[in-house]
Design a protein around this motif. Structure first.
Motif, PDB file in Angstrom:
ATOM      1  N   SER A   1       0.822  -1.222   0.000  1.00 27.95           N
ATOM      2  CA  SER A   1       0.000   0.000   0.000  1.00 27.95           C
ATOM      3  C   SER A   1       0.849   1.263   0.000  1.00 27.95           C
ATOM      4  CB  SER A   1      -0.952   0.021   1.208  1.00 27.95           C
ATOM      5  OG  SER A   1      -1.931  -0.968   1.050  1.00 27.95           O
ATOM      6  N   ILE A   2       2.127   1.132  -0.355  1.00 37.01           N
ATOM      7  CA  ILE A   2       3.012   2.284  -0.548  1.00 37.01           C
ATOM      8  C   ILE A   2       3.367   2.324  -2.033  1.00 37.01           C
ATOM      9  CG2 ILE A   2       5.215   3.330   0.087  1.00 37.01           C
ATOM     10  CD1 ILE A   2       5.086   1.804   2.701  1.00 37.01           C
ATOM     11  N   PRO A   3       3.147   3.423  -2.724  1.00 41.89           N
ATOM     12  CA  PRO A   3       3.392   3.449  -4.172  1.00 41.89           C
ATOM     13  C   PRO A   3       4.806   3.029  -4.535  1.00 41.89           C
ATOM     14  CG  PRO A   3       2.230   5.430  -3.478  1.00 41.89           C
ATOM     15  CD  PRO A   3       2.623   4.711  -2.222  1.00 41.89           C
ATOM     16  N   CYS A   4       4.907   2.199  -5.560  1.00 38.38           N
ATOM     17  CA  CYS A   4       6.205   1.779  -6.077  1.00 38.38           C
ATOM     18  C   CYS A   4       6.754   2.861  -7.007  1.00 38.38           C
ATOM     19  CB  CYS A   4       6.078   0.443  -6.804  1.00 38.38           C
ATOM     20  SG  CYS A   4       4.899   0.481  -8.187  1.00 38.38           S
ATOM     21  N   ARG A   5       7.932   2.612  -7.573  1.00 37.03           N
ATOM     22  CA  ARG A   5       8.551   3.624  -8.435  1.00 37.03           C
ATOM     23  C   ARG A   5       7.743   3.843  -9.711  1.00 37.03           C
ATOM     24  NH1 ARG A   5      13.926   0.039  -9.928  1.00 37.03           N
ATOM     25  NH2 ARG A   5      12.853  -1.728 -10.919  1.00 37.03           N
ATOM     26  N   HIS A   6       7.080   2.778 -10.204  1.00 38.56           N
ATOM     27  CA  HIS A   6       6.257   2.952 -11.408  1.00 38.56           C
ATOM     28  C   HIS A   6       5.051   3.839 -11.104  1.00 38.56           C
ATOM     29  CE1 HIS A   6       8.081  -1.186 -11.381  1.00 38.56           C
ATOM     30  NE2 HIS A   6       8.644  -0.693 -12.476  1.00 38.56           N
ATOM     31  N   ALA A   7       4.434   3.622  -9.937  1.00 38.84           N
ATOM     32  CA  ALA A   7       3.278   4.430  -9.565  1.00 38.84           C
ATOM     33  C   ALA A   7       3.662   5.881  -9.285  1.00 38.84           C
ATOM     34  CB  ALA A   7       2.585   3.822  -8.349  1.00 38.84           C
ATOM     35  N   VAL A   8       4.815   6.081  -8.638  1.00 37.13           N
ATOM     36  CA  VAL A   8       5.257   7.443  -8.340  1.00 37.13           C
ATOM     37  C   VAL A   8       5.524   8.211  -9.631  1.00 37.13           C
ATOM     38  CG1 VAL A   8       7.112   8.796  -7.281  1.00 37.13           C
ATOM     39  CG2 VAL A   8       6.162   6.833  -6.076  1.00 37.13           C
ATOM     40  N   ALA A   9       6.088   7.546 -10.629  1.00 39.49           N
ATOM     41  CA  ALA A   9       6.320   8.210 -11.915  1.00 39.49           C
ATOM     42  C   ALA A   9       5.000   8.643 -12.553  1.00 39.49           C
ATOM     43  CB  ALA A   9       7.084   7.275 -12.848  1.00 39.49           C
TER      44      ALA A   9
ATOM     45  N   ASP B   1       0.550  15.294  -9.103  1.00 40.74           N
ATOM     46  CA  ASP B   1      -0.054  15.027  -7.810  1.00 40.74           C
ATOM     47  C   ASP B   1       1.028  14.644  -6.808  1.00 40.74           C
ATOM     48  OD1 ASP B   1      -1.951  14.773  -5.879  1.00 40.74           O
ATOM     49  OD2 ASP B   1      -3.229  13.383  -7.010  1.00 40.74           O
ATOM     50  N   SER B   2       0.660  14.511  -5.543  1.00 39.11           N
ATOM     51  CA  SER B   2       1.608  14.190  -4.475  1.00 39.11           C
ATOM     52  C   SER B   2       1.575  12.691  -4.177  1.00 39.11           C
ATOM     53  CB  SER B   2       1.267  14.976  -3.207  1.00 39.11           C
ATOM     54  OG  SER B   2       2.081  14.576  -2.133  1.00 39.11           O
ATOM     55  N   PRO B   3       2.722  12.015  -4.100  1.00 40.10           N
ATOM     56  CA  PRO B   3       2.711  10.576  -3.785  1.00 40.10           C
ATOM     57  C   PRO B   3       2.198  10.271  -2.386  1.00 40.10           C
ATOM     58  CG  PRO B   3       4.812  11.242  -4.761  1.00 40.10           C
ATOM     59  CD  PRO B   3       4.066  12.495  -4.446  1.00 40.10           C
ATOM     60  N   GLU B   4       2.348  11.208  -1.432  1.00 43.43           N
ATOM     61  CA  GLU B   4       1.889  10.952  -0.068  1.00 43.43           C
ATOM     62  C   GLU B   4       0.382  10.718  -0.003  1.00 43.43           C
ATOM     63  OE1 GLU B   4       5.821  12.808   0.256  1.00 43.43           O
ATOM     64  OE2 GLU B   4       4.012  13.227  -0.914  1.00 43.43           O
ATOM     65  N   SER B   5      -0.361  11.327  -0.894  1.00 47.48           N
ATOM     66  CA  SER B   5      -1.820  11.161  -0.863  1.00 47.48           C
ATOM     67  C   SER B   5      -2.267   9.793  -1.336  1.00 47.48           C
ATOM     68  CB  SER B   5      -2.476  12.238  -1.723  1.00 47.48           C
ATOM     69  OG  SER B   5      -2.032  12.150  -3.081  1.00 47.48           O
ATOM     70  N   TYR B   6      -1.381   9.010  -1.927  1.00 49.58           N
ATOM     71  CA  TYR B   6      -1.718   7.677  -2.414  1.00 49.58           C
ATOM     72  C   TYR B   6      -1.266   6.575  -1.449  1.00 49.58           C
ATOM     73  CZ  TYR B   6      -3.011   9.616  -6.947  1.00 49.58           C
ATOM     74  OH  TYR B   6      -3.640  10.308  -7.955  1.00 49.58           O
ATOM     75  N   VAL B   7      -0.706   6.948  -0.321  1.00 49.81           N
ATOM     76  CA  VAL B   7      -0.301   5.965   0.683  1.00 49.81           C
ATOM     77  C   VAL B   7      -1.512   5.607   1.533  1.00 49.81           C
ATOM     78  CG1 VAL B   7       1.257   5.516   2.620  1.00 49.81           C
ATOM     79  CG2 VAL B   7       2.037   6.886   0.684  1.00 49.81           C
TER      80      VAL B   7
END
Length: 401
Positions: A245-253, A260-266
């Motif tokens: 449930s923590i975005p991987c590098r593919h999702a962060v890209a 958007d901010s990656p923190e909001s997807y955690v």
């Protein structure tokens, strides 16, 4: 033991039993389930004990039960030794996809067919991430949090039951309060350790190339491998985001492409507010004098004495696989190298290289001045021994002056 939102150990339930038997485990798991509730979204990881495995099969059928890979390897290496087999077993356990898992299992079969057959008898969903479910949002393959807790309570193990529980209660009271005070000093959305892990992934996302397909779906190329990302469902074909449930590098890209901010997807489990709710409960204090003077409480009798086998142990034995220091590596971390053939994977005793031909040669001549005979008894020009001359302090001393 469980894990909190900062990936640290969180004590859930503590009990004192006579020994680890099937009856003890059934009683403990029954009490635990009454306190915790449904177990559909909980993953249990154990050290593969027989009584505990049977308890899960009888009382908690269909639950997500996993084996600790470190304990699994302890049984594996009793029959199959070698650094390469160990590497393939751990890589297969850490593989997130079925394709990567099959590659490492195939390499193990090429190294040792019997080891491959022994490992395939253990169900894959018990020890490999490639077959884990994503309900508990956890990808642990070892139960080091339990081992860490055992180290904490070493000081209280040899105490009587009441004093042991009092020591543990006092330790938990201080631990919970320290956690609350520490988290009050943090002001970010995520817990500190989760934020560090996300920052590391963010740096790796710079190497990914994103192709937008529509409806929050992307194709990401990274190091020649393509992955499919769905930001709406929070999934990625690499399965790292699915399990943790923590975005991987593919999702962060893809998130950066969306501005958007990656923190909001955690997952909210790793948020600071959830962490504070986890430690908001307080352990109620029980004065020791009140407990001792209470007349309504029945006399607590000691349990039946059961003499364990072997020599009594107080300190936990360290396995050869555990590092013995922060700056030193033990032999298990080093590659085994043969002194005969100079290759890795074997030693001089198991080396199949034929013994070299040994030719007898005369001993080499020693150079330099020959040693004096009768050391300590040499005589000077006057015929007097050197020791006598030093004792009497005669001629030599007068000649010097």
């Amino acid at each position: 033991m469980s894990m909190d939102g900062n990936s640290q150990m969180f004590p859930v339930a503590i009990a004192v039993v006579e020994c680890e038997t099937r009856d003890s485990w059934e009683w403990f798991m029954g009490e635990l389930m009454d306190a915790v509730g449904p177990y559909n979204d909980i993953s249990f990881i154990s050290d593969r004990q027989k009584g505990l495995v049977e308890t899960f099969e009888r009382m908690m059928e269909g639950s997500d039960h996993r084996f600790c890979v470190r304990h699994l390897y302890e049984n594996f290496k009793l029959r199959f030794k070698g650094q390469q087999l160990k590497i393939q077993l751990w890589e297969a356990a850490r593989a997130y996809t079925e394709v990567d898992f099959q590659q490492h299992v195939t390499k193990m079969r090429e190294l040792n067919v019997e080891a491959h057959d022994w490992l395939t008898k253990v169900p894959v969903h018990l020890w490999s991430r490639s077959a884990f479910t994503d309900t508990s949002k956890n990808d642990l393959v070892i139960n080091n949090i339990c081992e860490s807790w055992n180290v904490v309570i070493v000081e209280a193990r040899d105490k009587p039951i009441i004093y042991m529980l009092e020591w543990i209660k006092r330790h938990l009271i201080l631990r919970f309060q320290c956690k609350r005070e520490w988290m009050h000093t943090q002001f970010r959305l995520l817990c500190p350790d989760i934020q560090k892990a996300l920052n590391k992934v963010t740096q790796q996302a710079c190497m990914c190339k994103v192709h937008y397909a529509g409806d929050d779906k992307y194709e990401v190329q990274c190091y020649g491998i393509s992955e499919a990302v769905d930001l709406d469902k929070h999934t990625c074909s690499c399965r790292v985001w699915n399990l943790t449930s923590i975005p991987c590098r593919h999702a962060v890209a893809c998130i950066f492409t969306k501005r958007d901010s990656p923190e909001s997807y955690v997952h909210p489990f790793y948020h600071r507010e959830t962490y504070m709710k986890c430690y908001s409960g307080m352990i109620f204090l029980i004065p020791m004098g009140m407990l001792m003077k209470a007349d309504s409480i029945d006399t607590l009798l000691p349990p039946h004495y059961r003499k364990p086998t072997g020599r009594p142990k107080k300190v936990k034995n360290k396995k050869n696989d555990n590092p013995k220091g922060l700056t030193k590596l033990n032999r298990s971390k080093e590659s085994l190298k043969c002194s005969k053939c100079k290759e890795n994977g074997n030693n001089s005793r198991t080396c199949k290289l034929p013994e070299p031909l040994v030719i007898d040669r005369p001993p080499p001549k020693r150079g330099g001045r020959p040693p004096s005979v009768g050391r300590g008894k040499t005589r000077g020009p006057d015929g007097m021994p050197a020791r006598e001359r030093g004792r009497r302090g005669g001629r030599d001393r007068s000649q010097r002056t």
